[in-house]
Design a protein around this motif. Structure first.
Motif, short mmCIF file in Angstrom:
data_model
loop_
_atom_site.label_atom_id
_atom_site.label_comp_id
_atom_site.label_asym_id
_atom_site.label_seq_id
_atom_site.Cartn_x
_atom_site.Cartn_y
_atom_site.Cartn_z
N ASP A 280 8.57 11.36 3.59
CA ASP A 280 7.52 11.08 2.77
C ASP A 280 6.33 10.77 3.69
O ASP A 280 5.05 10.97 3.38
CB ASP A 280 7.78 9.54 1.93
CG ASP A 280 8.40 9.70 0.78
OD1 ASP A 280 8.78 11.02 0.27
OD2 ASP A 280 9.20 8.89 0.05
N GLU A 281 6.60 10.14 4.70
CA GLU A 281 5.73 9.89 5.96
C GLU A 281 5.08 11.06 6.56
O GLU A 281 3.93 11.63 6.52
CB GLU A 281 6.21 9.20 7.04
CG GLU A 281 5.34 8.89 8.23
CD GLU A 281 5.95 8.46 9.70
OE1 GLU A 281 5.21 8.42 10.66
OE2 GLU A 281 7.11 8.22 9.47
N ARG A 282 6.12 12.26 6.60
CA ARG A 282 5.75 13.51 7.28
C ARG A 282 4.76 14.25 6.42
O ARG A 282 3.70 14.64 6.61
CB ARG A 282 7.02 14.30 7.54
CG ARG A 282 6.57 15.50 8.52
CD ARG A 282 7.81 16.20 9.10
NE ARG A 282 8.64 15.13 9.89
CZ ARG A 282 9.81 14.68 9.41
NH1 ARG A 282 10.38 15.15 8.40
NH2 ARG A 282 10.57 13.75 10.24
N GLN B 110 -0.84 3.53 9.85
CA GLN B 110 -0.50 2.99 8.44
C GLN B 110 0.68 3.57 8.00
O GLN B 110 1.62 2.77 7.35
CB GLN B 110 -1.66 2.84 7.24
CG GLN B 110 -2.82 2.09 7.70
CD GLN B 110 -3.82 2.11 6.77
OE1 GLN B 110 -4.26 3.21 6.17
NE2 GLN B 110 -4.79 1.14 6.61
N LEU B 111 0.94 4.72 7.83
CA LEU B 111 2.10 5.41 7.34
C LEU B 111 3.23 5.11 8.09
O LEU B 111 4.25 4.88 7.77
CB LEU B 111 1.80 7.01 7.25
CG LEU B 111 0.85 7.48 6.36
CD1 LEU B 111 0.64 9.06 6.51
CD2 LEU B 111 1.27 7.46 4.81
N MET C 31 0.96 -1.13 0.01
CA MET C 31 0.05 0.13 0.02
C MET C 31 0.87 1.24 -0.09
O MET C 31 1.89 1.52 0.85
CB MET C 31 -1.02 0.15 1.08
CG MET C 31 -1.81 1.17 1.30
SD MET C 31 -2.97 1.03 2.68
CE MET C 31 -4.38 0.24 1.88
N SER C 32 0.57 2.25 -0.94
CA SER C 32 1.21 3.32 -1.03
C SER C 32 0.96 4.54 -0.29
O SER C 32 -0.33 4.37 0.36
CB SER C 32 1.65 3.70 -2.45
OG SER C 32 0.13 4.26 -2.91
N ASP D 220 8.64 -0.26 8.19
CA ASP D 220 9.02 -1.49 6.95
C ASP D 220 9.95 -1.14 5.98
O ASP D 220 10.36 -1.78 4.99
CB ASP D 220 7.63 -1.85 6.47
CG ASP D 220 6.84 -2.57 7.49
OD1 ASP D 220 7.33 -2.99 8.49
OD2 ASP D 220 5.62 -2.77 7.22
N LYS D 221 10.33 0.22 6.01
CA LYS D 221 11.35 1.15 5.00
C LYS D 221 10.50 0.80 3.70
O LYS D 221 11.48 1.18 2.81
CB LYS D 221 12.65 0.30 5.09
CG LYS D 221 13.49 0.00 6.28
CD LYS D 221 14.30 1.23 6.70
CE LYS D 221 15.09 0.83 7.94
NZ LYS D 221 14.65 1.69 8.90
#
Length: 186
Positions: free
Chosen positions: A153-155, A139-140, A1-2, A146-147
């Motif tokens: 990108d998460e932020r 989820q993010l 999932m992206s 999980d790298k």
């Protein structure tokens, strides 16, 4: 999932929360008759609970009266009982094969209760939206752990989810403000 999938999923769930709020607020009486009041009335039809709109034709007779025309004449008493038992504060009366459902005018005290109910529904919707935000952020974080994505990108994705949340809460407030105005208008 992206990250895009997570944001899209959160956005869809928030939109569903808004639709649920609108449906819940449609049940709140405003002092004027509208057929939506009876949308959730279930009638016993050949042993099955069936929505009223599937066994009768609903119309507005005037500003304070809903007309219910059963498709089958023998259903009139069952429909009348179902409306009475629905705990809507309505007292239907039969006139031949037509049922008239007068909506009593709301007192000032009852209007204030309705506004409280609207605010309660809004708070429930806000809680649902915040839970959706929390799930998306979890989820993010899992993707970062999980790298699969970087912390930047998460932020960025978390900020986007927060913007979606803020927009949904503003929409909720706007919807409830309109309903409150409608309820308080005599």
């Amino acid at each position: 999932m992206s990250t895009a999938d997570i944001k899209k999923n959160a956005q869809d769930k928030m939109a569903k929360s808004l639709e649920t709020l609108k449906a819940d607020l449609a049940k709140v009486r405003t002092g004027r008759a509208h057929t939506g009041i009876l949308d959730h009335v279930m009638v016993e039809y050949y042993g099955n609970p069936t929505p009223l709109s599937q066994v009768a034709n609903l119309t507005l007779v005037d500003a304070r009266t809903i007309g219910v025309q059963p498709f089958e004449k023998k259903m009139a008493s069952t429909i009348e009982k179902a409306i009475r038992d629905a705990d809507l504060g309505l007292n239907p009366s039969s006139q031949g094969d037509q049922i008239r459902v007068p909506t009593p005018p709301l007192t000032e005290e009852r209007r204030k209760e309705m506004v409280k109910l609207c605010k309660s529904e809004a708070e429930d919707a806000k809680i649902a939206v915040r839970n959706i935000r929390r799930d998306a952020n979890e989820q993010l974080k899992k993707l970062t752990k999980d790298k699969a994505i970087s912390e930047d990108d998460e932020r960025r994705a978390s900020d986007d989810v927060q913007k979606l949340t803020d927009k949904a809460i503003v929409d909720i407030d706007k919807i409830v403000a309109e309903k409150e105005k409608e309820v308080l208008t005599v």
